[in-house]
Design a protein around this motif. Structure first.
Motif, PDB file in Angstrom:
ATOM      1  N   GLY A 129       0.735  -1.140  -0.021  1.00 43.72           N
ATOM      2  CA  GLY A 129       0.057   0.021   0.101  1.00 43.72           C
ATOM      3  C   GLY A 129       0.867   1.234  -0.112  1.00 43.72           C
ATOM      4  O   GLY A 129       0.407   2.172  -0.859  1.00 43.72           O
TER       5      GLY A 129
ATOM      6  N   VAL B   4       1.991   1.722  -3.606  1.00 41.87           N
ATOM      7  CA  VAL B   4       1.035   2.747  -4.333  1.00 41.87           C
ATOM      8  C   VAL B   4       0.784   3.886  -3.985  1.00 41.87           C
ATOM      9  O   VAL B   4       0.523   4.984  -4.926  1.00 41.87           O
ATOM     10  CB  VAL B   4      -0.365   1.824  -4.315  1.00 41.87           C
ATOM     11  CG1 VAL B   4      -1.361   2.430  -5.005  1.00 41.87           C
ATOM     12  CG2 VAL B   4       0.043   0.364  -4.786  1.00 41.87           C
TER      13      VAL B   4
ATOM     14  N   LEU C  58      -3.870  -3.023  -7.649  1.00 39.72           N
ATOM     15  CA  LEU C  58      -3.461  -4.025  -6.866  1.00 39.72           C
ATOM     16  C   LEU C  58      -3.377  -5.342  -7.556  1.00 39.72           C
ATOM     17  O   LEU C  58      -2.616  -6.075  -7.155  1.00 39.72           O
ATOM     18  CB  LEU C  58      -4.578  -4.156  -5.591  1.00 39.72           C
ATOM     19  CG  LEU C  58      -4.460  -2.773  -4.544  1.00 39.72           C
ATOM     20  CD1 LEU C  58      -5.414  -2.876  -3.571  1.00 39.72           C
ATOM     21  CD2 LEU C  58      -2.819  -2.694  -3.992  1.00 39.72           C
TER      22      LEU C  58
ATOM     23  N   THR D 198      -0.756  -8.345  -6.251  1.00 34.53           N
ATOM     24  CA  THR D 198      -1.106  -8.384  -4.633  1.00 34.53           C
ATOM     25  C   THR D 198      -1.459  -9.703  -4.116  1.00 34.53           C
ATOM     26  O   THR D 198      -2.590 -10.233  -4.612  1.00 34.53           O
ATOM     27  CB  THR D 198      -1.663  -7.247  -4.336  1.00 34.53           C
ATOM     28  OG1 THR D 198      -1.363  -6.012  -4.864  1.00 34.53           O
ATOM     29  CG2 THR D 198      -1.818  -7.275  -2.640  1.00 34.53           C
TER      30      THR D 198
ATOM     31  N   GLU E 203      -4.538  -8.146   0.110  1.00 31.17           N
ATOM     32  CA  GLU E 203      -5.311  -7.375  -0.796  1.00 31.17           C
ATOM     33  C   GLU E 203      -6.357  -6.582  -0.211  1.00 31.17           C
ATOM     34  O   GLU E 203      -6.443  -5.279  -0.322  1.00 31.17           O
ATOM     35  CB  GLU E 203      -5.639  -8.126  -2.071  1.00 31.17           C
ATOM     36  CG  GLU E 203      -6.236  -6.988  -3.159  1.00 31.17           C
ATOM     37  CD  GLU E 203      -7.128  -7.948  -4.298  1.00 31.17           C
ATOM     38  OE1 GLU E 203      -7.983  -7.344  -4.757  1.00 31.17           O
ATOM     39  OE2 GLU E 203      -6.862  -9.020  -4.598  1.00 31.17           O
TER      40      GLU E 203
ATOM     41  N   CYS F  17      -4.727  -3.843   2.081  1.00 32.84           N
ATOM     42  CA  CYS F  17      -4.331  -2.852   1.181  1.00 32.84           C
ATOM     43  C   CYS F  17      -5.178  -1.784   0.534  1.00 32.84           C
ATOM     44  O   CYS F  17      -5.120  -0.646   0.638  1.00 32.84           O
ATOM     45  CB  CYS F  17      -3.533  -3.409  -0.281  1.00 32.84           C
ATOM     46  SG  CYS F  17      -1.922  -3.914   0.324  1.00 32.84           S
ATOM     47  N   ARG F  18      -6.291  -2.416   0.096  1.00 32.74           N
ATOM     48  CA  ARG F  18      -7.641  -1.494  -0.635  1.00 32.74           C
ATOM     49  C   ARG F  18      -8.290  -0.542   0.476  1.00 32.74           C
ATOM     50  O   ARG F  18      -8.302   0.554   0.172  1.00 32.74           O
ATOM     51  CB  ARG F  18      -8.551  -2.541  -1.198  1.00 32.74           C
ATOM     52  CG  ARG F  18      -9.466  -1.701  -1.990  1.00 32.74           C
ATOM     53  CD  ARG F  18     -10.743  -2.664  -2.431  1.00 32.74           C
ATOM     54  NE  ARG F  18     -10.229  -3.916  -3.086  1.00 32.74           N
ATOM     55  CZ  ARG F  18     -10.417  -5.044  -2.353  1.00 32.74           C
ATOM     56  NH1 ARG F  18     -10.856  -5.226  -1.409  1.00 32.74           N
ATOM     57  NH2 ARG F  18      -9.726  -6.083  -3.177  1.00 32.74           N
TER      58      ARG F  18
END
Length: 448
Positions: A56, A59, A120, A125, A130, A133-134
């Protein structure tokens, strides 16, 4: 506190240090700011969450560097107008960047939110990280407008030689971020959501404080009612400088995202090792990034003042300072490779630490080239040749990504380090040839 610094006269080494030192401390603080989430998550939540923050964070840095890259492009125009003592144009630029730039940032935030899941998955990922992270990135996206306005206000301050005020504000925001991280993550048990919320709140505070400082101490730099109109020629120039600088900054992180995809394909342990190394590299890169920004601002002010000789001399001396720093950092990274990875991961051995240490030892041999490349970036950006850093970065990431995917299966993270080093060799070669033979560069210097 000294509110402005005219770089068109005085001792060049002294002025470069006056610019670089606060920028350097600020960039190091920014790395603490970024590393705080990963460090606290790693100790209070677990390795999977640490890996999620690592992905994360990569990104998030892409988003942040797109915005800060735009502001870096605007800062060249601000510095040139300041060097030329053209405050009316300076204020017009502040209007365009505040109003139109802010609107574009809102649109960018919505676009980023819409494409989080495909992004992702594009970088492979792992399913176990995932979802977190989102969630982390969705919260961060809500604070991108604050990130833009802090970077814009800081760029305005830096363009007039005031690098200290943004540093003080960043220190306050970083302290708040760490306190909120500990409270939300360790105290309230919010996990990765707490780390993201702490980041957004701290960014919001930094934007507000920076704008208030400008309004109170340097109101002549902000637009007035008579400046609030659309200057199409200046808007076009601003878009050119801002978008090309954003492309330069974001290309580097797009490359990192694609490399992250190669790392992600090797599992959570490899992600954790790479997360640790990127955090360590962030501190090392702070020195090069600060030097590049200082050279850029120095050159831009003197180009605005039509003093090509002083601009050249500033570049030569900035180049020497960055080369010395590059050699020193190369040695430090090599010597502290194992201990640095242990410190970042909290583990005392195993494949995570071994992979991370192997990466750091190998990349240390190439680090001086990274610093030399930063000197050239500052030179070309200060001249207004913002396309040259873009081309160099695209060359670097192309080599880095292809070689990383080819080598990581056989060499682990050391393969990624070798790919990065080869990319730096090619970029510095390109920059040197451009500096030596560019007709456009000669035309700009002859004109000033």
């Amino acid at each position: 506190m000294r509110h402005t610094l005219n770089l068109t006269r005085g001792n060049i080494y002294q002025e470069l240090w006056l610019l670089t030192a606060p920028l350097l401390v600020g960039n190091i603080l920014q790395q603490f700011y970024n590393a705080a989430d990963a460090w606290i998550i790693g100790r209070f939540v677990g390795q999977a969450a640490f890996a999620a923050v690592g992905v994360g964070g990569t990104v998030m840095n892409l988003f942040i560097f797109i915005l800060s890259g735009c502001c870096a492009g605007f800062s060249v125009l601000f510095a040139q107008f300041y060097g030329a003592e053209d405050l009316p144009s300076f204020r017009k630029e502040s209007y365009l960047s505040i109003v139109y730039g802010g609107g574009a940032t809102v649109g960018f935030s919505l676009l980023a939110l819409a494409f989080l899941t495909p992004l992702l998955r594009l970088i492979q990922t792992p399913p176990e990280v995932e979802a977190e992270c989102r969630m982390y990135l969705a919260i961060v996206c809500c604070g991108l407008i604050a990130t833009y306005y802090y970077n814009l206000c800081a760029s305005i301050l830096r363009s007039v030689g005031n690098t200290a005020a943004a540093l003080v504000i960043l220190f306050i925001a970083m302290a708040l971020n760490i306190v909120l991280d500990l409270w939300f993550v360790a105290g309230l048990g919010w996990g990765i959501r707490g780390a993201a919320a702490a980041t957004v709140i701290a960014q919001g505070l930094s934007a507000v404080l920076c704008f208030r400082y400008l309004r109170r101490m340097l109101p002549e730099l902000l637009f007035r009612r008579e400046d609030a109109r659309l200057d199409r020629a200046l808007l076009k120039k601003s878009l050119s400088f801002g978008l090309l600088s954003a492309l330069h900054q974001s290309s580097l992180y797009i490359g990192k995202l694609l490399v992250q995809g190669a790392v992600n394909s090797m599992g959570t342990g490899m992600i954790a090792a790479y997360t640790a190394t990127t955090r360590i590299e962030g501190f090392a890169n702070s020195f090069g990034d600060s030097g590049a920004a200082a050279v850029s601002l120095f050159v831009a002010q003197n180009v605005g003042n039509r003093d090509g000789k002083r601009a050249r001399e500033g570049f030569r001396k900035g180049f020497a300072l960055l080369a010395v720093m590059g050699v020193a950092l190369s040695v430090i990274l090599y010597v502290t490779a194992y201990g640095g990875v242990v410190l970042m991961t909290g583990e005392t051995g195993g494949t995570v630490v071994e992979n991370g240490a192997a990466y750091m030892r190998l990349i240390a041999w190439f680090y001086v080239l990274c610093f030399v490349g930063n000197a050239f970036v500052g030179w070309f950006r200060g001249l207004g040749m913002v396309n040259i850093p873009v081309i160099g970065t695209c060359l670097h990431i192309s080599i880095r990504v292809v070689l990383s995917w080819l080598l990581i299966g056989r060499m682990g993270l050391a393969g990624v380090a070798l790919a990065t080093g080869v990319g730096w060799v090619c970029v510095v070669t390109f920059q040197t040839l451009t500096w030596r033979f560019s007709r456009r560069q000669r035309a700009i210097l002859d004109h000033v």
